[in-house]
Design a protein around this motif. Sequence first.
Motif, PDB file in Angstrom:
ATOM      1  N   CYS A 386      -2.173   0.206   9.600  1.00 55.75           N
ATOM      2  CA  CYS A 386      -3.567   0.434   9.209  1.00 55.75           C
ATOM      3  C   CYS A 386      -3.660   0.847   7.741  1.00 55.75           C
ATOM      4  CB  CYS A 386      -4.183   1.506  10.109  1.00 55.75           C
ATOM      5  SG  CYS A 386      -5.940   1.820   9.788  1.00 55.75           S
ATOM      6  N   VAL A 387      -2.728   1.680   7.297  1.00 60.19           N
ATOM      7  CA  VAL A 387      -2.717   2.113   5.899  1.00 60.19           C
ATOM      8  C   VAL A 387      -2.474   0.928   4.974  1.00 60.19           C
ATOM      9  CG1 VAL A 387      -1.464   3.488   4.198  1.00 60.19           C
ATOM     10  CG2 VAL A 387      -2.024   4.472   6.432  1.00 60.19           C
ATOM     11  N   TRP A 388      -1.471   0.112   5.294  1.00 55.79           N
ATOM     12  CA  TRP A 388      -1.146  -1.033   4.443  1.00 55.79           C
ATOM     13  C   TRP A 388      -2.290  -2.050   4.434  1.00 55.79           C
ATOM     14  CZ3 TRP A 388       3.839  -2.775   2.270  1.00 55.79           C
ATOM     15  CH2 TRP A 388       4.774  -1.748   2.176  1.00 55.79           C
ATOM     16  N   PHE A 389      -2.934  -2.253   5.570  1.00 54.70           N
ATOM     17  CA  PHE A 389      -4.079  -3.172   5.621  1.00 54.70           C
ATOM     18  C   PHE A 389      -5.185  -2.686   4.682  1.00 54.70           C
ATOM     19  CE2 PHE A 389      -8.262  -4.241   7.244  1.00 54.70           C
ATOM     20  CZ  PHE A 389      -8.169  -5.607   7.457  1.00 54.70           C
ATOM     21  N   LEU A 475      -4.705   2.728  -6.201  1.00 50.16           N
ATOM     22  CA  LEU A 475      -4.077   1.861  -5.205  1.00 50.16           C
ATOM     23  C   LEU A 475      -2.679   1.429  -5.629  1.00 50.16           C
ATOM     24  CD1 LEU A 475      -7.152  -0.289  -4.155  1.00 50.16           C
ATOM     25  CD2 LEU A 475      -6.013   1.490  -2.829  1.00 50.16           C
ATOM     26  N   ALA A 476      -2.421   1.359  -6.932  1.00 46.52           N
ATOM     27  CA  ALA A 476      -1.056   1.090  -7.390  1.00 46.52           C
ATOM     28  C   ALA A 476      -0.128   2.222  -6.957  1.00 46.52           C
ATOM     29  CB  ALA A 476      -1.032   0.928  -8.907  1.00 46.52           C
ATOM     30  N   ALA A 477      -0.604   3.463  -7.103  1.00 41.68           N
ATOM     31  CA  ALA A 477       0.184   4.609  -6.638  1.00 41.68           C
ATOM     32  C   ALA A 477       0.327   4.597  -5.120  1.00 41.68           C
ATOM     33  CB  ALA A 477      -0.479   5.905  -7.103  1.00 41.68           C
ATOM     34  N   SER A 478      -0.745   4.225  -4.410  1.00 40.72           N
ATOM     35  CA  SER A 478      -0.683   4.158  -2.942  1.00 40.72           C
ATOM     36  C   SER A 478       0.361   3.150  -2.477  1.00 40.72           C
ATOM     37  CB  SER A 478      -2.054   3.767  -2.379  1.00 40.72           C
ATOM     38  OG  SER A 478      -3.019   4.752  -2.643  1.00 40.72           O
ATOM     39  N   THR A 479       0.415   2.010  -3.137  1.00 45.80           N
ATOM     40  CA  THR A 479       1.396   0.988  -2.755  1.00 45.80           C
ATOM     41  C   THR A 479       2.819   1.505  -2.907  1.00 45.80           C
ATOM     42  OG1 THR A 479      -0.139  -0.755  -3.447  1.00 45.80           O
ATOM     43  CG2 THR A 479       2.181  -1.351  -3.214  1.00 45.80           C
TER      44      THR A 479
END
Length: 621
Positions: A386-389, A475-479
Amino acid sequence: MLQESTGKAERRPSCLSKNLNKHEAQEHSSSWSPEMLLHGLRAIKASQDDKFAQVLDAAGEFGAFQRRLVVLTFIPNILLAFFTFADFFVFTAQRPYCNTSWILAVGPNLTEAEQMNLTLPREPDGSFQTCVMYLPVAWDLDSIIQFGLNHTDSCQDGWVYPDTKKRSLINEFDLVCGKEQNSETVQTILTTGLLLGSLLFGLISDKLGRYPSILISLLGLIVFGFGTAFVNTFHQYLFFRFGVSQALVGYTISSVSLATEWLVAEHRAHAIILEHCFFSVGVMFLTGLAYSLPHWRLLFLVGGVPVFPLISYIWALPESPRWLLIKGKLDEAKQTLCYAADVNKKTIPESLLDKLPMPGKRVMKASILDFCSNKHLRRMTLVMGCVWFTVGYSYFTLYLKLKDLDMDTHFRHVIPSVLEMPARLCCIFLLEQMGRKWSLFATLFQGALMCLLSLLPSELKSIMVLTVTLGEFSLAASTTVSFIYTAELLPTVLRATGLGLMSMAWAAGAILSLMIIDQTPSLLPILVCCISAVLALFLCSLLPETEDGPLLDVLEQYPLQASLFRAMAEKLLAEDAAHTDRPQDVVRNTILNSLILKLDSDILAARSAQGRAEDTEPQSG
């Protein structure tokens, strides 16, 4: 049976009292908070139960061998970024005019401007119409000039592009006038390839090893990446892009797994962060090449040439010793570890090598079906999926919104790539201060919030650009944090397969964004963004922290880890009860008791399932 196992778990951590005394000296108290308890248990587990980490420490925690390995994983990431985003620079906007060279038969000395003036109709503003021409007539040049042409039709002999300065896919394959193809179409093909490649290379990496999976991925970059420069049709171009996307995700999954299993503690996170920083460098490299080269084939030729030196990885790259161990290849694992120690100018004691565990026969049978049958693995997969989606959907949504702002293509890619580097480097500070779980929560929250704000109507272009930029930063940091966190949550036996499933979830979010942003009312993208973000943030808070914990190698270690935590909790609870009778300790003891009961139920359920599986093995044999 359970009591005996618990007793063994209690006797195992011999340095427990030493670790506790350090905290007691600092706190001057005999009571323990649940947070301190869990932190201590993770540290004890990491230091005592992970025999492989002890061997790596003896071989050199981060010596010359590990530094060389990290550098080797950096280099291909520049090419990954190049082949990922090349599509955006080969669809240069063109104005297609009908090819009317038929008039040169009666007026061979006409200039291009005179030819267009006689054979192409004009718009009300005086510009020439595209995709429309005057029908040829059997007149001489003087008659055509005197009376003019009146009957129009669509282009019959192809198109010309007089205003074009660069050769792109559009004028190479005439993707105009009803045959238009845009970069979003190709991106859909690319993300579809990511979907298939994620599953395929995840299985290959766990079945054959990290080393062969990386070599196959690099071979795919050579064939489908560099080979794109030689395609003859647009459908061939799409096929090669589909193939290279699988190689891209295959290398990403395998290299992250290899770095995770060779490095320990903070070095593991730092290596993956820097690996992603080189991906941003690759975007800037691509932008510079695309700006300076006049032909799309030259772009793939020059950008793809550096992939050939990577053939040397056949001799330079090591296999993961953790993977060798779980596959029962103990001698090869020892040989690889000893070679690493020699490069680091260290010596691993033979007694320490003999402590390396050998997996049972059940380990060999781990498969993708365990993501459904194993309770712990299933829960983790659903949450991280769910997080990656959400990350994939939000990232592509922001990119498409930035494209709608009519910014220059080169500028639109340089600015985010420049900002992504400090975003990823900030992860080092976040991970040290907040841990994996809350770093992911914070970056995902900010990225999803910026994505939601970008979807709301706004007339100020500057505000929209700032919102999208901040969202891409987060979102770059999240990835990056997602890769680190997921790799540490997964066991070695299914680590690459799990990363592949997460990459599939990311690609699914990207495809959904590409499908609904421009083709549906604005309410649906906002609704999807809100629901996915809220669900991902809630589920993310339920995950365990992995910062101070050891890497799991096999599925059976999930209940064993819970068993050790239960034993430590019981011992600390008994000591706390013996030294204090303060009212607030009643609440603390209640929390610890509930923790023990929960761990008990998990252990019993896991062992019951394991016992049933073992009972069925002789029957199936």
